[in-house]
Write an enzyme that holds these catalytic residues in place. Structure first.
Site, PDB file in Angstrom:
ATOM      1  N   HIS A 150      -1.338  10.100   4.261  1.00  0.00           N
ATOM      2  CA  HIS A 150      -2.663   9.488   4.391  1.00  0.00           C
ATOM      3  C   HIS A 150      -3.083   8.891   3.057  1.00  0.00           C
ATOM      4  O   HIS A 150      -3.485   7.732   2.971  1.00  0.00           O
ATOM      5  CB  HIS A 150      -3.678  10.532   4.856  1.00  0.00           C
TER       6      HIS A 150
ATOM      7  N   ARG B 248       1.567   5.590  10.656  1.00  0.00           N
ATOM      8  CA  ARG B 248       1.479   5.775   9.212  1.00  0.00           C
ATOM      9  C   ARG B 248       2.712   6.543   8.764  1.00  0.00           C
ATOM     10  O   ARG B 248       2.763   7.772   8.825  1.00  0.00           O
ATOM     11  CB  ARG B 248       0.195   6.551   8.885  1.00  0.00           C
TER      12      ARG B 248
ATOM     13  N   TYR C 109       1.833  18.978   8.832  1.00  0.00           N
ATOM     14  CA  TYR C 109       1.248  18.868  10.169  1.00  0.00           C
ATOM     15  C   TYR C 109       2.026  17.982  11.139  1.00  0.00           C
ATOM     16  O   TYR C 109       1.644  17.870  12.295  1.00  0.00           O
ATOM     17  CB  TYR C 109      -0.204  18.376  10.072  1.00  0.00           C
TER      18      TYR C 109
END
Length: 376
Positions: free
Chosen positions: A275, A271, A284
């Protein structure tokens, strides 16, 4: 052992676009050899054009036109290959970022926009022939696997699969992510699918992150082995290789529709975006990780492959122009969308009239009337 070192991994194209099939890919090469130049160019067109749409939708959300947008940036090859592998009579159950799957099957991408703008419960009618048996997006994580397995069980009960007629027999493919693969719904779906030998393919897009949770935390073993645990033959595929994604999915669907039971595919991809637009992936994950996956970009990989086969500058320019045209059209139509009446939130909640819904509709009407001029 890293996923790329797994001897079961099916890959046809290396990251630089050269042909470099793994040992596990050998059985699929006849399917790939049968693809025409038009097929190969269509794969590239699908991926490049949907990315232009995806970027436009992200911009529209940032500008307040959408409540939310889930990008598919980086996952185009897994989606295009699998969607092009399905046959017209097959049923497709997306999650909520399979934008190119929906478009390939005939869904107007503005219907996806309407979902993310909050103008509709579902977006489109999955039983309208123009939508190619594409079922509506499901934002409840993993719930679509239950829907898909129920549909596939129905195909078995109704004798609509496994008859030996590949032009009539139907199959089901359901999309979900690495995070959803940890949901109970997915495992329950696999149990029923294996028990009833459904004509179904579980297509897991492992994009490495369940929002901010890395796949290494989610599972100590490759995710495709979860399907094996339910007794379902399972195949890992390089999800950034559109050729491998196509060949593996076509084979799995045909085996399922022929009465051999369900199949599971883990497409290893990434990805590259957030998200959703409410997420900040810089919190992160590292830029080094993102860069390493950017070098495996599925569109650039296919572009290099086509260049090596002699694709012209005119072809790539035409694809770029189509992407721009779609993006501009979506922007124009999105900004022209009107609001809906509040009463519409009660429509299509149930297939038949329901007293609780009628009660809620009456309450809302009374509440709104209390604000009218002169109301006590």
């Amino acid at each position: 052992m890293t996923p790329s070192e797994d001897p079961a991994l099916v890959r046809v194209l290396a990251a630089d676009g050269s042909l470099a099939p793994t040992a596990a890919a050998e059985r699929y090469l006849p399917l790939i050899d049968a693809l025409t130049e038009a097929d190969l160019e269509q794969f590239y067109r699908d991926m490049a054009v949907i990315r232009a749409f995806d970027q436009q939708a992200t911009n529209l959300q940032r500008q307040g036109q959408l409540a939310l947008w889930p990008p598919s940036f980086g996952q185009e090859a897994a989606q295009v290959g699998s969607a092009r592998a399905a046959r017209p009579q097959d049923h497709l159950f997306p999650s909520y970022r399979e934008h190119v799957v929906a478009r390939i099957r005939g869904v107007d991408v503005l219907d996806i926009i309407r979902v993310m703008r909050g103008l509709t419960h579902g977006g489109w009618d999955p039983f309208d022939p123009k939508n190619g048996n594409t079922h509506i997006y499901t934002l409840v994580l993993g719930a679509q696997t239950l829907h898909a397995t129920g549909m596939a069980m129905g195909l078995v009960f109704d004798g609509r699969s496994g008859t030996g007629d590949p032009d009539r027999d139907e199959a089901v493919i359901v999309y979900y992510g690495d995070g959803a693969s940890s949901q109970g719904d997915v495992h329950e779906s696999m149990v029923f699918a294996a028990s009833y030998q459904t004509p179904e393919v579980f297509f897991l897009q492992n994009n490495q992150w369940a929002i901010s949770v890395p796949v290494a935390t989610q599972s100590r073993s490759p995710l495709y082995r979860r399907g094996e645990g339910a007794g379902i033959p399972s195949i890992p595929v390089d999800g950034n290789d559109v050729l491998a994604s196509f060949a593996v999915t076509r084979t799995a669907l045909d085996e399922a529709r022929a009465g051999h039971g369900p199949r599971a595919i883990e497409a290893l991809t990434y990805r590259m975006g957030a998200h959703t637009t409410s997420d900040d992936p810089t919190k992160y994950r590292t830029s080094e990780e993102e860069q390493s996956w950017a070098e495996r970009d599925p569109i650039e990989r296919m572009r290099a492959y086509l260049r090596g086969r002699g694709a012209s500058d005119a072809f790539f320019a035409d694809v770029e122009a189509e992407g721009r045209a779609l993006a501009e059209d979506v922007r124009t139509r999105t900004t022209a969308l009107e609001t809906i009446q509040a009463d519409q939130i009660f429509s299509n909640v149930y297939s038949d009239p329901h007293p609780l819904v009628d009660e809620q509709r009456a309450w809302l009407a009374g509440y709104e009337a209390s604000f009218e001029e002169g109301a006590s």
